[in-house]
Design an enzyme around this catalytic site. Structure first.
Site, mmCIF file in Angstrom:
data_model
loop_
_atom_site.group_PDB
_atom_site.id
_atom_site.type_symbol
_atom_site.label_atom_id
_atom_site.label_comp_id
_atom_site.label_asym_id
_atom_site.label_seq_id
_atom_site.Cartn_x
_atom_site.Cartn_y
_atom_site.Cartn_z
ATOM 1 N N HIS A 259 0.856 -1.199 0.000
ATOM 2 C CA HIS A 259 0.000 0.000 0.000
ATOM 3 C C HIS A 259 0.889 1.245 0.000
ATOM 4 C CE1 HIS A 259 -3.464 2.447 0.576
ATOM 5 N NE2 HIS A 259 -3.796 2.159 1.809
ATOM 6 N N HIS B 188 -2.447 -2.320 -9.691
ATOM 7 C CA HIS B 188 -3.444 -1.685 -8.835
ATOM 8 C C HIS B 188 -4.717 -2.520 -8.857
ATOM 9 C CE1 HIS B 188 -5.955 1.438 -7.045
ATOM 10 N NE2 HIS B 188 -4.820 2.020 -6.696
ATOM 11 N N ASP C 3 2.600 5.417 -6.656
ATOM 12 C CA ASP C 3 3.869 5.307 -5.915
ATOM 13 C C ASP C 3 5.082 5.189 -6.810
ATOM 14 O OD1 ASP C 3 1.883 3.450 -3.701
ATOM 15 O OD2 ASP C 3 2.836 5.371 -3.238
HETATM 16 C C1 SDX Z 1 -1.517 2.111 -3.363
HETATM 17 O O1 SDX Z 1 -6.209 0.647 -3.332
HETATM 18 C C2 SDX Z 1 -5.762 1.833 -3.540
HETATM 19 O O2 SDX Z 1 -6.450 2.706 -4.019
HETATM 20 C C3 SDX Z 1 -4.318 2.068 -3.113
HETATM 21 C C4 SDX Z 1 -3.676 3.394 -3.502
HETATM 22 C C5 SDX Z 1 -4.323 4.550 -2.776
HETATM 23 O O3 SDX Z 1 -4.234 5.665 -3.292
HETATM 24 O O4 SDX Z 1 -4.807 4.335 -1.632
HETATM 25 O O5 SDX Z 1 -3.785 3.586 -4.894
HETATM 26 C C6 SDX Z 1 -2.195 3.415 -3.127
HETATM 27 O O6 SDX Z 1 -1.454 1.306 -2.475
HETATM 28 C C7 SDX Z 1 -0.987 1.816 -4.746
HETATM 29 C C8 SDX Z 1 -0.388 0.375 -4.862
HETATM 30 C C9 SDX Z 1 1.024 0.404 -4.287
HETATM 31 N N1 SDX Z 1 1.582 -0.975 -4.222
HETATM 32 C C10 SDX Z 1 2.538 -1.394 -5.050
HETATM 33 O O7 SDX Z 1 3.001 -0.728 -5.962
HETATM 34 C C11 SDX Z 1 3.066 -2.791 -4.729
HETATM 35 C C12 SDX Z 1 3.176 -3.605 -6.023
HETATM 36 N N2 SDX Z 1 1.819 -3.868 -6.523
HETATM 37 C C13 SDX Z 1 1.228 -5.164 -6.192
HETATM 38 O O8 SDX Z 1 1.542 -5.624 -4.939
HETATM 39 C C14 SDX Z 1 -0.243 -5.235 -6.602
HETATM 40 O O9 SDX Z 1 -0.342 -4.764 -7.874
HETATM 41 C C15 SDX Z 1 -1.288 -4.556 -5.742
HETATM 42 C C16 SDX Z 1 -1.210 -4.971 -4.320
HETATM 43 C C17 SDX Z 1 -1.182 -3.072 -5.835
HETATM 44 C C18 SDX Z 1 -2.657 -4.979 -6.289
HETATM 45 O O10 SDX Z 1 -2.757 -6.327 -6.107
HETATM 46 P P1 SDX Z 1 -4.073 -7.167 -6.548
HETATM 47 O O11 SDX Z 1 -5.134 -6.281 -7.067
HETATM 48 O O12 SDX Z 1 -4.413 -8.086 -5.436
HETATM 49 O O13 SDX Z 1 -3.566 -7.937 -7.786
HETATM 50 P P2 SDX Z 1 -2.885 -9.357 -7.719
HETATM 51 O O14 SDX Z 1 -1.853 -9.359 -6.623
HETATM 52 O O15 SDX Z 1 -3.965 -10.378 -7.697
HETATM 53 O O16 SDX Z 1 -2.095 -9.377 -9.115
HETATM 54 C C19 SDX Z 1 -2.693 -9.901 -10.270
HETATM 55 C C20 SDX Z 1 -1.516 -10.533 -11.013
HETATM 56 C C21 SDX Z 1 -0.785 -11.585 -10.200
HETATM 57 O O17 SDX Z 1 -0.169 -12.465 -11.131
HETATM 58 P P3 SDX Z 1 -0.821 -13.961 -11.342
HETATM 59 O O18 SDX Z 1 -0.769 -14.629 -9.988
HETATM 60 O O19 SDX Z 1 -2.248 -13.702 -11.810
HETATM 61 O O20 SDX Z 1 0.055 -14.605 -12.391
HETATM 62 O O21 SDX Z 1 -0.529 -9.532 -11.308
HETATM 63 C C22 SDX Z 1 0.678 -9.851 -10.626
HETATM 64 C C23 SDX Z 1 0.326 -10.822 -9.522
HETATM 65 O O22 SDX Z 1 1.453 -11.664 -9.224
HETATM 66 N N3 SDX Z 1 1.180 -8.594 -10.083
HETATM 67 C C24 SDX Z 1 2.439 -8.199 -10.128
HETATM 68 C C25 SDX Z 1 2.452 -6.912 -9.564
HETATM 69 N N4 SDX Z 1 1.215 -6.580 -9.196
HETATM 70 C C26 SDX Z 1 0.425 -7.614 -9.509
HETATM 71 N N5 SDX Z 1 3.554 -8.806 -10.586
HETATM 72 C C27 SDX Z 1 4.707 -8.108 -10.472
HETATM 73 N N6 SDX Z 1 4.793 -6.866 -9.946
HETATM 74 C C28 SDX Z 1 3.695 -6.244 -9.485
HETATM 75 N N7 SDX Z 1 3.792 -5.028 -8.970
#
Ligand code: SDX
Length: 436
Positions: free
Chosen positions: A275, A314, A370
């Site tokens: 997050h 996201h 971010d």
């Molecule tokens: C914020 O919710 C909000 O509005 C948050 C926010 C706000 O203003 O409050 O926008 C602020 O928190 C932004 C997000 C910051 N976090 C990151 O940058 C961390 C990296 N991102 C990931 O951890 C992820 O994308 C999330 C947590 C942000 C979202 O995760 P989801 O929606 O649960 O998606 P998921 O984990 O199910 O991913 C779907 C697929 C998966 O692959 P498969 O298992 O389907 O093969 O995408 C992959 C994930 O492994 N994936 C990534 C990835 N994000 C998702 N792979 C590599 N790098 C990434 N960053």
């Protein structure tokens, strides 16, 4: 178009049920059923009835809200209907905070009063310095912030009267005003520097820079470009509907605890690297990559799940996060003052590769808020571990708006989700001597 209902046939019994569909502002974005209406679907009288099972609330609306609208497919973000691009360009953080909390842009008189109250609540009780001093010099500032904002509840026992609008307003002034002071004091503590007190002649962002960076000069003069850039960054972070920390704020606040304790919970949720902690993690990732030549090697690690591409992806945006686009532009303005940050070149090359690479394209992973913010913060002289604190300062008005909307929503009560139990059936206690 037919009736606004679902007809559900339970094939276990052959019975059919008609369940009303309700709408929000848009007929094609936010149509829903009340999950409680599923409880009537039973196989027998003793049956509890159907629930909705939705881990991590992937498709569950926990509330109705008028605060923020996000269209993840089209990369749209609006605060109270106003596009983030217009607010970033033409508003200020305090004006946007007023908008998010009151629902309308303030008149000049309202904004002046609002600014006066927040400016005159920036001081914190001197005792807070005593427990601030108790932290190690290298304590993470988010850990300090979680502790100190929670401790503020002990200085304002009147904050428990959460049903009184005037009382809520007083705590809202205090929290928006004091978060930068707590953050700046934590930063100064980590450097072993004396605390720099608020200067009421400065703007919200200017005063924050003053409390962070003032040295021996009698009056700190913030660089106007950096002051403006920081104010816009705060605007971009004000709210984001039901994100993890807003959900924490609503859930904890629904027990009717004071808002300081609820903000401490929201700050703790934001601390996580998935997050708000992602902006810090992005900087560490870019530093670890080190050069554009090393990007392909890092991308390989992401594909083999050894690493996440921090700042990408996201839950809602399956398109470019509109905030990331604005922040990338702010970076160029900041670098005219601070000089270029070599990490920006790595970030831009990383983005270029990721937006072409099938692994990211198929998963619809785009830069989020971010991805670029940390690069600006580093160029402005902030230490990397304070980045999530900057996010918390910007998000405080949003948390408070979500909290207040929850408290005044007749649909809402204490948050207490159900579960699907999959554990053991009844069994009797076994004396220890009989256990194997
Ligand atoms: C914020 O919710 C909000 O509005 C948050 C926010 C706000 O203003 O409050 O926008 C602020 O928190 C932004 C997000 C910051 N976090 C990151 O940058 C961390 C990296 N991102 C990931 O951890 C992820 O994308 C999330 C947590 C942000 C979202 O995760 P989801 O929606 O649960 O998606 P998921 O984990 O199910 O991913 C779907 C697929 C998966 O692959 P498969 O298992 O389907 O093969 O995408 C992959 C994930 O492994 N994936 C990534 C990835 N994000 C998702 N792979 C590599 N790098 C990434 N960053």
């Amino acid at each position: 178009m037919g009736k606004d209902t679902l007809t559900i046939t339970d094939n276990r019994t052959g019975k059919t049920y008609e369940i009303p569909i309700q709408y929000g502002t848009y007929p094609t974005y936010g149509a829903s059923i009340r999950t409680a209406d599923l409880r009537q679907i039973k196989v027998s009288e003793g049956d509890f009835g159907l629930m909705g099972y939705d881990p991590a609330f992937m498709n569950t609306a926990s509330c109705k809200s008028t605060i923020t609208f996000i269209d993840g497919e089209r990369g749209i973000l609006r605060y109270r209907g106003y596009p983030i691009e217009q607010l970033a360009e033409r508003s200020t953080f305090l004006e946007t905070a007023y908008l998010i909390l009151h629902g309308e842009l303030p008149t000049r008189k309202q904004l002046d009063e609002w600014t006066y109250h927040i400016t005159h609540h920036t001081m914190i009780h001197e005792n807070i310095k005593k427990f601030m001093d108790g932290f190690h010099y290298d304590a993470h500032p988010m850990g300090i912030l979680v502790g100190t904002v929670g401790a503020l509840s002990t200085f304002y026992p009147d904050a428990k009267d959460i049903r009184d609008p005037a009382d809520r307003k007083q705590q809202i002034f205090r929290l928006i005003a004091k978060m930068p002071t707590l953050a700046a004091f934590a930063y100064r503590h980590s450097l072993g520097m004396p605390y720099a007190y608020p200067d009421n002649d400065l703007s919200y962002a200017g005063n924050f820079l003053n409390m962070l960076f003032k040295k021996t000069e009698l009056k700190y003069k913030p660089d106007p470009v950096l002051e403006k850039a920081l104010d816009v960054l705060f605007v971009l972070h004000v709210d984001h509907e039901q994100n993890c920390s807003a959900n924490a704020m609503r859930s904890v606040g629904s027990s009717h605890v004071d808002p300081y304790s609820a903000v401490a919970a929201a700050t703790a949720a934001l601390y996580g690297p998935l997050h708000g902690g992602a902006n810090e993690a992005v900087l560490r990732m870019l530093r670890e990559i080190g050069s554009k030549e090393k990007i392909p090697e890092f991308i390989k690690k992401v594909k083999t799940r050894e690493a996440l591409l921090m700042g990408f992806g996201h839950r809602i945006y399956k398109n470019y996060d509109p905030r990331a686009r604005i922040i990338r532009e702010i970076a160029r303005q900041v670098f005219t003052v601070t000089g270029p940050n070599p990490l920006l070149d790595i970030a831009i090359e990383l983005e270029r590769i990721a937006l072409e690479d099938e692994f990211f394209v198929t998963r619809r992973l785009y830069p989020n808020v971010d991805f670029y913010s940390g690069i600006i913060y580093e160029a402005m002289g902030f230490p990397v571990d304070i980045y999530p604190v900057l996010f918390a300062i910007g998000r405080t008005p949003g948390w408070l708006a979500q909290w207040q909307e929850m408290l005044t929503d007749p649909d809402q009560k204490i948050a207490r989700p159900r579960q699907v139990y999959t554990g053991s059936d009844h069994r009797d206690y076994v004396p220890i001597e009989l256990r194997r």
